[in-house]
Design an enzyme around this catalytic site. Sequence first.
Site, mmCIF file in Angstrom:
data_model
loop_
_atom_site.group_PDB
_atom_site.id
_atom_site.type_symbol
_atom_site.label_atom_id
_atom_site.label_comp_id
_atom_site.label_asym_id
_atom_site.label_seq_id
_atom_site.Cartn_x
_atom_site.Cartn_y
_atom_site.Cartn_z
ATOM 1 N N SER A 163 -13.455 -10.001 -16.540
ATOM 2 C CA SER A 163 -12.240 -8.975 -17.318
ATOM 3 C C SER A 163 -10.983 -9.441 -16.574
ATOM 4 C CB SER A 163 -12.531 -8.222 -18.189
ATOM 5 O OG SER A 163 -11.857 -8.229 -18.950
ATOM 6 N N ASP A 375 -16.332 -15.721 -26.434
ATOM 7 C CA ASP A 375 -15.664 -14.461 -25.619
ATOM 8 C C ASP A 375 -14.305 -14.756 -26.925
ATOM 9 O OD1 ASP A 375 -13.526 -12.059 -24.496
ATOM 10 O OD2 ASP A 375 -14.370 -13.558 -22.686
ATOM 11 N N HIS A 435 -18.031 -12.094 -24.289
ATOM 12 C CA HIS A 435 -17.569 -11.610 -22.512
ATOM 13 C C HIS A 435 -18.419 -11.104 -21.305
ATOM 14 C CE1 HIS A 435 -13.488 -9.918 -20.778
ATOM 15 N NE2 HIS A 435 -14.465 -9.117 -20.314
#
Length: 458
Positions: A163, A375, A435
Amino acid sequence: MEKLRDFVSVLLFLGLIFHCGKVLALKSEDGSEEWGYVEVRPKAHMFWWIYRSPYRVEDPSKPWPIILWLQGGPGASGVGIGNFEEVGPLDTSLKPRNSTWLRKADLLFVDNPVGTGYSFVEDKSLFVKTDWEAATDLTTLLIEIFNKDANLQKSPLFIVAESYGGKFAVTLGLSALKAIENGKLNLKLGGVALGDSWISPEDFVFSWGPLLKDLSRLDENGLQKSNSIAQKIKQQLEDGKFAEATDSWSELESVISVSSNNVDFYNLLEDAGSGDIAALELGLFQKVSMKRYSKYLTSLRSSSSSPGGGDDLDKLLNGVVKKKLKIIPENVTWGGQSGDVFTYLSGDFMRPRIDEVDELLAKGVDVTVYNGQVDLICATKGTEAWVSKLKWGGLKYFLGKDRTALYCGSDKTSTKGFVRSYQNLHFYWILKAGHFVPNDQPCVALDMVAAITQSPAT
């Protein structure tokens, strides 16, 4: 209960490292773990935790690697989330994780930037305001840890990020290389891996609307609203109005949430829940977006390794783990300053780091990009878009290569993903993962890590 007692009973400390009368680090009796603080700047304290692998293989031709895991946020704790919920030796129930990345490497978790997790500042003016400031602090930490440990210097360091951590990874990679070249840092940089990484916010916000429209999660009205705000963000970025772009990002997330009936930004096949819809309809964009982000910071989500979600993680890190570690100050709460970390970095949040990836590639550093298929926040569509903008000389050849299918174990009938490589750039498409790739597809993630690090482990 016995495992819990074993975990807590760390009066088993062999090593206490003192500096100016203060305990900076502790070591377990068997030497398999070490943790401590580095004062990266006066009154700015960064916490780190190293696990040495019980699966280590001594091979002179392939040194045993070490992975530095960098969490996102900014303000999410690698020591908490990455460690106990994704790749560390134990899950949030303190049960062994079969898919721990210790099978392929030693692991170094850091609560970065200062103010994240157990890291803390004594003065709010000491929070970092840019990715480069965070990289400087991380470089200081690496100098403190590696320069004093000849054994660590033998292991190539692989920076693996998730991220927003991807932005820290590329700036740290360049900062560390400079320190190595100047003789200030004694380590070998093995490579950088960017997992579902927030490298180009503009490309991601432009991917959300079309992607969700194609999947029937948005209609034409929702797509139009999404594209309109994305265009506004693009203009703000061109004008250098990065803080304003962060506000617009928050607005865009909220509009998409309303139009999609609260799609989960971390797995677009799921719902995030409807509790915030009323506030969204009242236009409380910033409040709800920050609430959503705080759920990521404390990982308030259900997962196979964390049945109770983030409440359990919070109790664990502020309870039994803090008791084990013994050097966390009484007035420091795990995650207590995380919100401030995000606030102080809001001016850099939407700033792209594509140029830094280019620079790493030009310097010959191995760069791996990997993305979960479902994601949304860092959608594969957006990742592919920023990769295509690289100025790296090998890009044309990279894009022209066919992908190789990925499987796991002896099963060659179920496709788990794809990989494409050319020279020092590698891209992994991980199917059926959101994610949090190591959580959603632990088997293929572990195989990927073995390939990235060239681990001698079988």
